[in-house]
Design a protein around this motif. Sequence first.
Motif, short mmCIF file in Angstrom:
data_model
loop_
_atom_site.label_atom_id
_atom_site.label_comp_id
_atom_site.label_asym_id
_atom_site.label_seq_id
_atom_site.Cartn_x
_atom_site.Cartn_y
_atom_site.Cartn_z
N ASN A 11 0.67 -1.02 -0.04
CA ASN A 11 0.08 0.17 -0.09
C ASN A 11 0.95 1.22 0.23
O ASN A 11 0.51 2.18 -0.04
N ASP A 12 2.12 1.27 -0.10
CA ASP A 12 2.96 1.91 -0.30
C ASP A 12 3.05 3.07 1.21
O ASP A 12 3.73 3.98 0.90
N THR A 13 3.20 2.59 1.89
CA THR A 13 3.52 3.21 3.37
C THR A 13 5.01 2.74 3.19
O THR A 13 5.54 3.51 4.46
N MET A 14 5.17 2.11 3.56
CA MET A 14 7.08 1.45 3.02
C MET A 14 7.29 1.22 1.85
O MET A 14 6.88 0.98 0.67
N ARG A 15 8.85 1.16 1.74
CA ARG A 15 9.14 1.31 -0.14
C ARG A 15 10.63 0.55 0.01
O ARG A 15 10.45 -0.10 -1.45
N TRP A 16 11.54 -0.09 0.79
CA TRP A 16 12.04 -1.09 0.90
C TRP A 16 12.57 -1.73 1.86
O TRP A 16 11.68 -1.54 3.12
N PRO A 17 13.47 -2.84 1.56
CA PRO A 17 13.00 -4.32 3.13
C PRO A 17 14.22 -3.38 4.41
O PRO A 17 13.96 -3.46 4.84
N SER A 18 15.17 -2.47 3.23
CA SER A 18 15.86 -1.38 5.29
C SER A 18 14.96 -1.41 5.91
O SER A 18 15.28 -0.74 6.95
N GLU A 19 13.62 -1.04 5.70
CA GLU A 19 12.74 -0.91 6.20
C GLU A 19 12.36 -1.45 6.95
O GLU A 19 11.01 -1.47 8.21
N PHE A 20 11.84 -2.41 6.82
CA PHE A 20 11.20 -3.53 8.29
C PHE A 20 12.23 -3.29 9.46
O PHE A 20 13.22 -3.48 9.81
N SER A 21 11.09 -4.31 10.04
CA SER A 21 11.68 -3.43 11.96
C SER A 21 11.28 -5.39 12.26
O SER A 21 10.78 -6.11 11.56
N LEU A 22 12.89 -5.77 12.53
CA LEU A 22 12.82 -6.61 13.33
C LEU A 22 11.65 -7.17 14.19
O LEU A 22 11.54 -8.81 14.38
N GLU A 23 11.13 -6.20 15.30
CA GLU A 23 9.93 -6.76 15.99
C GLU A 23 8.75 -6.50 15.26
O GLU A 23 8.14 -6.84 15.99
N ALA A 24 9.08 -6.35 14.15
CA ALA A 24 7.18 -6.99 13.63
C ALA A 24 6.68 -8.23 13.17
O ALA A 24 7.56 -8.93 14.01
N ARG A 25 5.29 -8.23 13.38
CA ARG A 25 4.62 -9.43 13.86
C ARG A 25 4.04 -9.33 12.21
O ARG A 25 3.34 -8.89 12.75
N PRO A 26 4.04 -9.63 10.95
CA PRO A 26 4.91 -10.75 11.00
C PRO A 26 6.43 -9.87 10.66
O PRO A 26 5.69 -8.97 10.02
N TYR A 27 7.20 -10.51 10.53
CA TYR A 27 8.96 -10.12 10.05
C TYR A 27 8.87 -10.92 8.33
O TYR A 27 8.62 -12.62 8.43
N ILE A 28 8.88 -10.66 7.50
CA ILE A 28 8.84 -10.19 6.30
C ILE A 28 10.83 -10.14 5.71
O ILE A 28 10.76 -9.76 4.95
N GLY A 29 11.29 -9.93 6.78
CA GLY A 29 13.26 -9.82 5.89
C GLY A 29 13.72 -11.25 5.78
O GLY A 29 13.15 -11.85 5.88
N TRP A 30 14.50 -10.76 5.13
CA TRP A 30 15.57 -11.89 4.24
C TRP A 30 16.70 -12.27 5.10
O TRP A 30 17.26 -10.66 5.12
N GLU A 31 17.82 -12.62 4.41
CA GLU A 31 19.22 -12.67 4.45
C GLU A 31 19.80 -11.49 4.01
O GLU A 31 19.41 -10.96 3.06
N TRP A 32 20.40 -10.59 4.92
CA TRP A 32 20.90 -8.77 4.12
C TRP A 32 19.86 -7.88 3.54
O TRP A 32 20.14 -7.90 2.66
N SER A 33 19.04 -7.86 3.79
CA SER A 33 17.88 -7.83 2.97
C SER A 33 17.93 -6.45 3.78
O SER A 33 17.59 -5.17 2.51
N HIS A 34 18.53 -6.19 4.71
CA HIS A 34 18.62 -4.57 4.95
C HIS A 34 19.44 -3.28 4.12
O HIS A 34 18.84 -2.65 4.26
#
Length: 317
Positions: free
Chosen positions: A222-245
């Motif tokens: 929905n375009d409130t976030m644009r890049w994986p660097s914005e993913f929070s490790l505390e998010a539930r669910p967390y959707i990051g992956w290896e070095w996605s930050h």
Amino acid sequence: MDRFLWTRGNGIDTLALGRLRAHFPKPAAPMGEAWFMGAERRMFSDLLGNLDEIAVRELQECFAEIASGTRSFGPMEEWKTWYHYLLAALLPRSHEACFSYLLESLMTGFMAIYPNGVSREPYEGFREDVLLTLGRCMMDGMCWNGTDIAIGNILRQSNDNPNRVWLWWDASGDFSASMFFCLKYLPESLVEPWLRSVFDIPSPHWRAQVVVWLVGAHGILNDTMRWPSEFSLEARPYIGWEWSHCLEARLTVVDDSGAPPVAALVPEAARTATLDVVRSYFSEDRFLEWVTCIATVPYLEAELAEIPSTFATLYVR
């Protein structure tokens, strides 16, 4: 390419893999690290030898240097050359893991080198070959056992921990990276049929991951976030992956491909198509079918807890 679907057992295309390997031979000089403080730079000389003898953890370190180095110092021909060779050479090992799957590192490296899309192909047909190989790894035969996943080969690896949990409430890195990869690089016309093929896989474990990923990816879609660097490790669910930050807006402006910088990891057309497909696909009856399917595996239902309800609020009309 006029067709791209995820079909169980129809993974890496061998002809496309052959073309990648033919175009990207082993470099003559070793790859160097990105981060060094003194006069002597670490060189990954082992890469000049037999890659089959190198442990997956060491290979992951090489891809981390490529991704983090490109983000911090800009693109280097050395890293590009080595990435393309390693991609072609290591695709069959993509499901090997040390804490994370090698596939995740392959995905991150590609997105770091091609942040603005594949506008300048190393050879004609390169983007299509990458989609037919890297983009279809999740469908490799070793990943499936009939209609369900081959547990331990993709998605969550094991519940070998003191609490005996699988962590199904987060998206597995191989799944999340693959979803974003296809949304980013598929031609717009192929996004909808590909998504429908993703949803048509009846595995309860797979469906659980789709639900989890769509909840976690809602900010991107929905375009409130644009890049994986914005993913929070505390998010539930967390959707990051290896070095996605490492995947952030800076990559788009240091890219030397000549392509105009993109505004976000996922193109607007792909975001819009995803939301349209999800909301048209998940009627109340369809969603109930999915929840019932997931509940046939008790630990899936228990670990997802409130996430299906959140999904219903976001997507089910």
